[in-house]
Every structure is written in structure tokens, then in C-alpha cells.
Design a protein around this motif. Structure first.
Motif, PDB file in Angstrom:
ATOM      1  N   ARG A  99      19.390  18.191  25.223  1.00  0.00           N
ATOM      2  CA  ARG A  99      20.490  19.109  25.541  1.00  0.00           C
ATOM      3  C   ARG A  99      20.287  20.482  24.904  1.00  0.00           C
ATOM      4  O   ARG A  99      20.683  21.501  25.482  1.00  0.00           O
ATOM      5  CB  ARG A  99      21.826  18.518  25.070  1.00  0.00           C
ATOM      6  CG  ARG A  99      22.284  17.313  25.873  1.00  0.00           C
ATOM      7  CD  ARG A  99      23.725  16.947  25.545  1.00  0.00           C
ATOM      8  NE  ARG A  99      23.877  16.494  24.174  1.00  0.00           N
ATOM      9  CZ  ARG A  99      23.750  15.233  23.787  1.00  0.00           C
ATOM     10  NH1 ARG A  99      23.455  14.281  24.671  1.00  0.00           N
ATOM     11  NH2 ARG A  99      23.919  14.903  22.520  1.00  0.00           N
ATOM     12  N   ILE A 104      20.130  22.189  32.205  1.00  0.00           N
ATOM     13  CA  ILE A 104      20.391  21.318  33.344  1.00  0.00           C
ATOM     14  C   ILE A 104      19.488  21.730  34.505  1.00  0.00           C
ATOM     15  O   ILE A 104      19.374  22.914  34.842  1.00  0.00           O
ATOM     16  CB  ILE A 104      21.877  21.396  33.752  1.00  0.00           C
ATOM     17  CG1 ILE A 104      22.746  20.752  32.672  1.00  0.00           C
ATOM     18  CG2 ILE A 104      22.114  20.713  35.094  1.00  0.00           C
ATOM     19  CD1 ILE A 104      24.241  20.869  32.918  1.00  0.00           C
ATOM     20  N   GLY A 105      18.829  20.747  35.092  1.00  0.00           N
ATOM     21  CA  GLY A 105      17.912  21.012  36.200  1.00  0.00           C
ATOM     22  C   GLY A 105      16.471  21.199  35.783  1.00  0.00           C
ATOM     23  O   GLY A 105      15.580  21.203  36.639  1.00  0.00           O
ATOM     24  N   ASN A 124      20.628  11.211  32.051  1.00  0.00           N
ATOM     25  CA  ASN A 124      22.051  11.265  31.712  1.00  0.00           C
ATOM     26  C   ASN A 124      22.504  12.663  31.306  1.00  0.00           C
ATOM     27  O   ASN A 124      23.705  12.950  31.287  1.00  0.00           O
ATOM     28  CB  ASN A 124      22.373  10.284  30.576  1.00  0.00           C
ATOM     29  CG  ASN A 124      22.252   8.834  31.006  1.00  0.00           C
ATOM     30  OD1 ASN A 124      22.146   8.533  32.190  1.00  0.00           O
ATOM     31  ND2 ASN A 124      22.259   7.930  30.043  1.00  0.00           N
ATOM     32  N   ASN A 125      21.552  13.530  30.981  1.00  0.00           N
ATOM     33  CA  ASN A 125      21.871  14.904  30.606  1.00  0.00           C
ATOM     34  C   ASN A 125      21.564  15.916  31.707  1.00  0.00           C
ATOM     35  O   ASN A 125      21.510  17.117  31.455  1.00  0.00           O
ATOM     36  CB  ASN A 125      21.130  15.272  29.315  1.00  0.00           C
ATOM     37  CG  ASN A 125      21.719  14.579  28.102  1.00  0.00           C
ATOM     38  OD1 ASN A 125      22.896  14.762  27.788  1.00  0.00           O
ATOM     39  ND2 ASN A 125      20.917  13.769  27.421  1.00  0.00           N
ATOM     40  N   GLY A 126      21.332  15.396  32.927  1.00  0.00           N
ATOM     41  CA  GLY A 126      21.177  16.298  34.064  1.00  0.00           C
ATOM     42  C   GLY A 126      19.831  16.963  34.184  1.00  0.00           C
ATOM     43  O   GLY A 126      19.675  17.950  34.911  1.00  0.00           O
ATOM     44  N   ARG A 127      18.820  16.435  33.496  1.00  0.00           N
ATOM     45  CA  ARG A 127      17.460  16.960  33.614  1.00  0.00           C
ATOM     46  C   ARG A 127      16.654  16.048  34.539  1.00  0.00           C
ATOM     47  O   ARG A 127      17.068  14.940  34.855  1.00  0.00           O
ATOM     48  CB  ARG A 127      16.784  17.037  32.254  1.00  0.00           C
ATOM     49  CG  ARG A 127      17.161  18.271  31.410  1.00  0.00           C
ATOM     50  CD  ARG A 127      18.587  18.276  30.959  1.00  0.00           C
ATOM     51  NE  ARG A 127      18.854  19.360  30.002  1.00  0.00           N
ATOM     52  CZ  ARG A 127      20.066  19.689  29.578  1.00  0.00           C
ATOM     53  NH1 ARG A 127      21.133  19.038  30.034  1.00  0.00           N
ATOM     54  NH2 ARG A 127      20.227  20.667  28.707  1.00  0.00           N
ATOM     55  N   HIS A 128      15.478  16.514  34.956  1.00  0.00           N
ATOM     56  CA  HIS A 128      14.611  15.742  35.842  1.00  0.00           C
ATOM     57  C   HIS A 128      13.452  15.145  35.058  1.00  0.00           C
ATOM     58  O   HIS A 128      12.884  15.791  34.175  1.00  0.00           O
ATOM     59  CB  HIS A 128      14.040  16.625  36.962  1.00  0.00           C
ATOM     60  CG  HIS A 128      15.074  17.245  37.830  1.00  0.00           C
ATOM     61  ND1 HIS A 128      15.952  16.512  38.590  1.00  0.00           N
ATOM     62  CD2 HIS A 128      15.380  18.550  38.059  1.00  0.00           C
ATOM     63  CE1 HIS A 128      16.748  17.323  39.263  1.00  0.00           C
ATOM     64  NE2 HIS A 128      16.430  18.571  38.952  1.00  0.00           N
TER      65      HIS A 128
END
Length: 349
Positions: A99, A104-105, A124-128
Motif C-alpha cells: 500500500r 492502485i492499478g 486485496n490492495n487493488g494491485r495486479h
């Protein structure tokens, strides 16, 4: 001091994740040892409990000096204490770092097959998840350096999580390999996060290279913990008194690994041990038995009571592998091997 590596404490009905099983089942999956921890740690804990007060505490200079002493004695490199930050655990730290240093992304690069909880911290933290898969030649795993650099050069790749030593394959990376990965990350402005929780558990051969010992470390974050070394995942333990116990532990682990390697070769030659020299987790190629390790693991549990980890959860070529925890008394290892042979024969029919 004599240490007991022949008897396992009974942890049934104790909220143990590993031993929350049905009667007759044998869990050999989660990375949790079935040995009592070092008596030196138990003694220190008893002294703490006898005080009878458990208010707010925070580690002071003696704690960080103990960590530095441990790495100097065990691994030949002394980290500076001002490099250290205390956290509540490796996995919470990974999620926090994801984080903090990525957006994010963004892509977070891993090397599959790899410890499955990495994926949780990323997704779960919006990363790929972006993987530069380890190359398997039928005997050993290696890094595809060209592919790795191409993916590090991707503008969306801002963080790489590197397992050192590697879980689940048990590979001990050389200093040159660790250095090269750090240099590539530095070149492409990628933060390198190393999970080094199994660093103390190199059973033979060269030791592992702590990330703080390399030259290109300005963009490096290393996560270490005594939790795997001393089986104290439910505690926050000290580093001062465990050297002799660790030495004896690794002797027992090597005995277990040698037994299983020979047993498999003699009794189920259709499967093959691929594990490296680190961790107490054996990585076994079952490609000639199945191409669906999850189905095979479920079958083993149902038919024999043996609980192991399906390699598919680690992605990459994990569908061809199972992971077995050998950090238990040799008698338990032998029981597990009998169940494995029984399961393979039934499954093959």
C-alpha cells in the motif's frame, strides 16, 4: 543441551490451525513445526509470565542489538540497528508495504510458483500480479533474466516481491543472483521487497544472502522473523539464545529429508523430489501421477488422511507439484510416507 526432536506435543483442541483435523488425519501442510520450541525461549517466557503484568511494551536497543548479533553469528553479516523497524509480522508488513510504495492499478512482480499469500497482499490492495515465472528444466529452477528485466521495465511495475530463500521450492539464491536482481530493480526504479523468513533454515550448502549485505540496497526492504526458525508464529520472540537449538534442528531436518528422498526413490519412483537446500518444506514433482495437484491433495486427504499442500496454490507450474512439511518427528514422517504411497497407488488405479 539435549533437545527433543523425537516427540511432538499434542496440539489437538488448542486452536492450532494445523491440528484442527479429524481423528486419524495427519497434517503435513502449513509451515508450522511439530517440535517444541527451544527450551531457552520457553524459559524466558516463563520468567515473563511469572512477572504477572502485560502492559504496553516496545522493543528497545537490546532487542535490535540481539537481531544484529544473530545475523552476524548465523550469517556473517551485521546489519546496522538504525536500518531496523519492528513490525507485528512478515505478512502484515508485506500488505502495508504494498500500500505504501505502490499505487492502485500498479504491477507487483513475483516469480511463480511462489508463496501463495503474496497474491492476497497484492490483489486485496487493488494491485495486479505480474509474474516472471521461474524456469523449470525437469531438475532445477532458474531465473529467466531477459523476461524479468522486460517486466521490471514496464512503467506500471513499481514493486517486486522476492522470496529469499524461495518458498515453496526451497532454492537458496546465490549472492550474485540477489545482487543482480537488486541492480535490475534499481535500474528500473522498482522497490525490491524480500521475504527472508526462511533464511535461518538453510540446511546444507551455501548460506542465504541477507538483502542488507549486498551493494545495491538503496531500494531494498528485507523482512525477517524468528517465527519460522523457532516455530513461534503466535508470539514475538527474542534472538539471543537459540543458536545451538537451530543447529540441532537442521540436523534433524536433514535426516528427515534424506529419509524421504530415499523412500520416494525406492517406493514411488514415478514422483521426484525437487526441493533445494532451504526450508523444512519439500517440493515434490507428481507430474507422472497427475496434472491436477489440487485434486490429488483432496484425494490423499479423503483416502489416507494425509494433508499436504497442493502446488497449484503457488501458481506457475505448481499444478505438477505438492508441498510437504517435514518439520516433525521422524516417526511422523514415516507415517506420512506410508500414506503417500498408499494414496498414489489408489489414485493411479
Amino acid at each position: 543441551m539435549e533437545y527433543d526432536f523425537k516427540n511432538a506435543p499434542d496440539r489437538s483442541h488448542t486452536d492450532s490451525v494445523k491440528w484442527d483435523v479429524k481423528p486419524g488425519e495427519l497434517p503435513m501442510w502449513i509451515a508450522d513445526m511439530d517440535f517444541k520450541t527451544a527450551p531457552e525461549i520457553i524459559k524466558a517466557m516463563k520468567e515473563k509470565v511469572s512477572l504477572g503484568a502485560f502492559g504496553y511494551e516496545w522493543p528497545q536497543a537490546d532487542y535490535f542489538n540481539a537481531v544484529a548479533d544473530w545475523y552476524e553469528i548465523e550469517h556473517g553479516y551485521r546489519p546496522q540497528t538504525n536500518w531496523m523497524i519492528f513490525t507485528t509480522g512478515v505478512v502484515p508488513a508485506i500488505s502495508s508495504i504494498v500500500r505504501r510504495v505502490s499505487h492502485i492499478g500498479d504491477n507487483v512482480l513475483v516469480q511463480e510458483p511462489v508463496y501463495n499469500i503474496f497474491y492476497n497482499s497484492i490483489l486485496n490492495n487493488g494491485r495486479h500480479v505480474l509474474s516472471s515465472n521461474l524456469v523449470f528444466d525437469g531438475e532445477h529452477y532458474s531465473i529467466d533474466w531477459t523476461d524479468l528485466e522486460e517486466k521490471l521495465a514496464d512503467p506500471l511495475t513499481t514493486l517486486m516481491i522476492f522470496c529469499n530463500p524461495h518458498n515453496p521450492i526451497g532454492k537458496v539464491w546465490t549472492k550474485a543472483e540477489v545482487q543482480k536482481i537488486a541492480q535490475l530493480c534499481q535500474k528500473h526504479h522498482v522497490v525490491l521487497l524480500l521475504d527472508e523468513i526462511h533464511g535461518d533454515l538453510v540446511r546444507k550448502g551455501q548460506g542465504y544472502t541477507p538483502a542488507f549485505s549486498i551493494e545495491a540496497k538503496s531500494n531494498v526492504i528485507s523482512l525477517v522473523s524468528p517465527s519460522k526458525t523457532f516455530n513461534v508464529a503466535a508470539l514475538h520472540a527474542a534472538y539471543e539464545e537459540g543458536h545451538d537449538w537451530l543447529k540441532k534442528l537442521k540436523q534433524q531436518l536433514n535426516e528427515n529429508f534424506d529419509y524421504v528422498s530415499q523412500f520416494i526413490q525406492e517406493n514411488v519412483p514415478e514422483v521426484k523430489v525437487v526441493s533445494g537446500d532451504a526450508t523444512y518444506l519439500m517440493w515434490i514433482n507428481v507430474q507422472k501421477v497427475t496434472d491436477n495437484s489440487a485434486d490429488f491433495a483432496a484425494f490423499l486427504r479423503k483416502e489416507t488422511g494425509l494433508i499436504i499442500s497442493a502446488g497449484s496454490v503457488y501458481r506457475g507450474n505448481g499444478q505438477d507439484f505438492i508441498r510437504i512439511n517435514l518439520a516433525c518427528p521422524l516417526a511422523m514422517v514415516k507415517d506420512g510416507m506410508k500414506r503417500l504411497v498408499e494414496g498414489i497407488r489408489k489414485y493411479s488405479k
